[in-house]
Design a protein around this motif. Structure first.
Motif, short mmCIF file in Angstrom:
data_model
loop_
_atom_site.label_atom_id
_atom_site.label_comp_id
_atom_site.label_asym_id
_atom_site.label_seq_id
_atom_site.Cartn_x
_atom_site.Cartn_y
_atom_site.Cartn_z
N VAL A 2 0.84 -1.19 0.00
CA VAL A 2 0.00 0.00 0.00
C VAL A 2 0.88 1.25 0.00
O VAL A 2 1.81 1.36 0.80
CB VAL A 2 -0.93 0.01 1.24
CG1 VAL A 2 -1.76 1.29 1.26
CG2 VAL A 2 -1.84 -1.21 1.24
N GLU A 3 0.59 2.18 -0.92
CA GLU A 3 1.37 3.41 -0.99
C GLU A 3 1.12 4.27 0.24
O GLU A 3 0.10 4.15 0.91
CB GLU A 3 1.00 4.19 -2.26
CG GLU A 3 1.46 3.52 -3.53
CD GLU A 3 1.11 4.37 -4.74
OE1 GLU A 3 1.98 5.13 -5.20
OE2 GLU A 3 -0.03 4.27 -5.20
N HIS A 4 2.07 5.16 0.50
CA HIS A 4 1.99 6.06 1.65
C HIS A 4 0.74 6.93 1.57
O HIS A 4 0.40 7.47 0.53
CB HIS A 4 3.24 6.94 1.69
CG HIS A 4 3.25 7.92 2.80
ND1 HIS A 4 3.37 7.55 4.13
CD2 HIS A 4 3.14 9.27 2.79
CE1 HIS A 4 3.34 8.64 4.88
NE2 HIS A 4 3.20 9.69 4.11
N TYR A 30 -1.37 5.93 8.32
CA TYR A 30 -1.33 7.15 7.52
C TYR A 30 -0.66 8.24 8.33
O TYR A 30 -0.52 8.14 9.56
CB TYR A 30 -2.75 7.58 7.12
CG TYR A 30 -3.64 7.91 8.30
CD1 TYR A 30 -3.78 9.22 8.76
CD2 TYR A 30 -4.34 6.90 8.96
CE1 TYR A 30 -4.59 9.52 9.85
CE2 TYR A 30 -5.14 7.19 10.05
CZ TYR A 30 -5.28 8.50 10.48
OH TYR A 30 -6.06 8.79 11.57
N HIS A 31 -0.26 9.30 7.65
CA HIS A 31 0.38 10.45 8.30
C HIS A 31 -0.62 11.60 8.38
O HIS A 31 -1.19 12.00 7.37
CB HIS A 31 1.61 10.88 7.51
CG HIS A 31 2.32 12.07 8.08
ND1 HIS A 31 2.78 12.11 9.37
CD2 HIS A 31 2.63 13.27 7.51
CE1 HIS A 31 3.36 13.28 9.60
NE2 HIS A 31 3.27 14.00 8.50
N PRO A 56 -11.56 17.22 5.13
CA PRO A 56 -10.20 16.71 4.97
C PRO A 56 -9.81 16.55 3.50
O PRO A 56 -10.64 16.68 2.61
CB PRO A 56 -10.28 15.34 5.64
CG PRO A 56 -11.68 14.89 5.33
CD PRO A 56 -12.53 16.13 5.38
N VAL A 57 -8.52 16.24 3.32
CA VAL A 57 -7.98 15.85 2.01
C VAL A 57 -7.13 14.61 2.23
O VAL A 57 -6.34 14.54 3.18
CB VAL A 57 -7.11 16.96 1.40
CG1 VAL A 57 -6.31 16.43 0.21
CG2 VAL A 57 -7.97 18.15 0.96
N LEU A 58 -7.28 13.64 1.36
CA LEU A 58 -6.46 12.43 1.38
C LEU A 58 -5.47 12.48 0.22
O LEU A 58 -5.86 12.76 -0.92
CB LEU A 58 -7.33 11.18 1.26
CG LEU A 58 -6.58 9.85 1.30
CD1 LEU A 58 -6.18 9.51 2.74
CD2 LEU A 58 -7.43 8.72 0.71
N VAL A 59 -4.22 12.21 0.52
CA VAL A 59 -3.19 12.06 -0.52
C VAL A 59 -2.68 10.63 -0.43
O VAL A 59 -2.16 10.20 0.60
CB VAL A 59 -2.04 13.06 -0.33
CG1 VAL A 59 -0.96 12.81 -1.38
CG2 VAL A 59 -2.55 14.49 -0.42
N HIS A 60 -2.84 9.89 -1.51
CA HIS A 60 -2.43 8.49 -1.56
C HIS A 60 -1.51 8.32 -2.76
O HIS A 60 -1.98 8.22 -3.91
CB HIS A 60 -3.66 7.59 -1.68
CG HIS A 60 -3.34 6.13 -1.60
ND1 HIS A 60 -4.19 5.16 -2.09
CD2 HIS A 60 -2.27 5.47 -1.08
CE1 HIS A 60 -3.64 3.97 -1.88
NE2 HIS A 60 -2.49 4.14 -1.27
#
Length: 217
Positions: A2-4, A30-31, A56-60
């Motif tokens: 799974v990517e960061h 997650y960070h 929120p915003v998710l960055v994957h």
């Protein structure tokens, strides 16, 4: 592999809490990156991720996503762990209906009126308006009544398994119930109260629950 993942959010935002709760239920790593959308100066780079300056915003990896329901559905589909979206068409539709109803009719009275003016503003030593609390409590009665009709009557809203509908509603009821008047209204609805008692005890809920400052005297 799974990517960061990075989740941008505001520590007291109910929608950031919803995203965190879904990620926690999936067992995700997650960070967290704190962003205050109400600040006078928001980092310009954040406006690239969210042009409307909300959370929120998710960055994957290279994929960026905003809007809470889109985020929670995405993480459910790309991450391992328990499935949070029902496969039966009617049950899935009911869960989606509840989530949409929460956004349209529950958020404002439960969070922006009752929680904000009864709990949050005093905690932050800001002026509050008890008329807004009264309006929110009045509107909340029809919202809670509708949820009582839709709830299955067990540990979860839509059947025997936890769903995104549960993780969408729990933070809002969590905030609303911090007001004694809100908690009393929830207790008047048997099925909803039973559901809330079960959700409030879940480890994921307790781990992600925001820690509010001590209230002003």
């Amino acid at each position: 592999m799974v990517e960061h993942m990075e989740l941008y959010g505001y520590q007291f935002s109910v929608y950031s809490w919803i995203a965190r709760l879904a990620l926690q239920e999936k067992g995700a790593t997650y960070h967290w990156i704190e962003i205050n959308p109400f600040a006078e100066h928001v980092p310009p780079g954040y406006l690239v991720l969210h042009p409307f300056k909300r959370v929120p915003v998710l960055v994957h990896g290279r994929f960026n996503l905003y809007e809470t329901s889109a985020i929670t559905r995405y993480v459910d589909e790309v991450l391992p762990g328990p499935q949070l979206q029902q496969t039966h068409p009617e049950t899935r539709a009911r869960c989606n209906q509840i989530m949409s109803m929460i956004d349209s009719y529950a958020y404002w009275p439960l969070v922006r009126q009752v929680f904000s003016h009864r709990i949050f503003r005093p905690c932050m030593r800001r002026e509050s308006d008890l008329n807004e609390v009264a309006k929110g409590l009045d509107a909340a009665q029809s919202v809670l009544g509708a949820l009582e009709v839709l709830a299955q009557g067990g540990e979860f809203l839509c059947g025997k398994e936890l769903s995104l509908a549960d993780s969408h509603l729990a933070p809002m009821i969590g905030y609303f119930s911090l007001a004694p008047e809100g908690a009393a209204l929830v207790r008047q609805h048997e099925k909803l109260d039973r559901w809330w008692s079960a959700m409030a005890r879940r480890d994921a809920f307790q781990v992600t629950k925001p820690r509010l400052p001590e209230r002003a005297a």
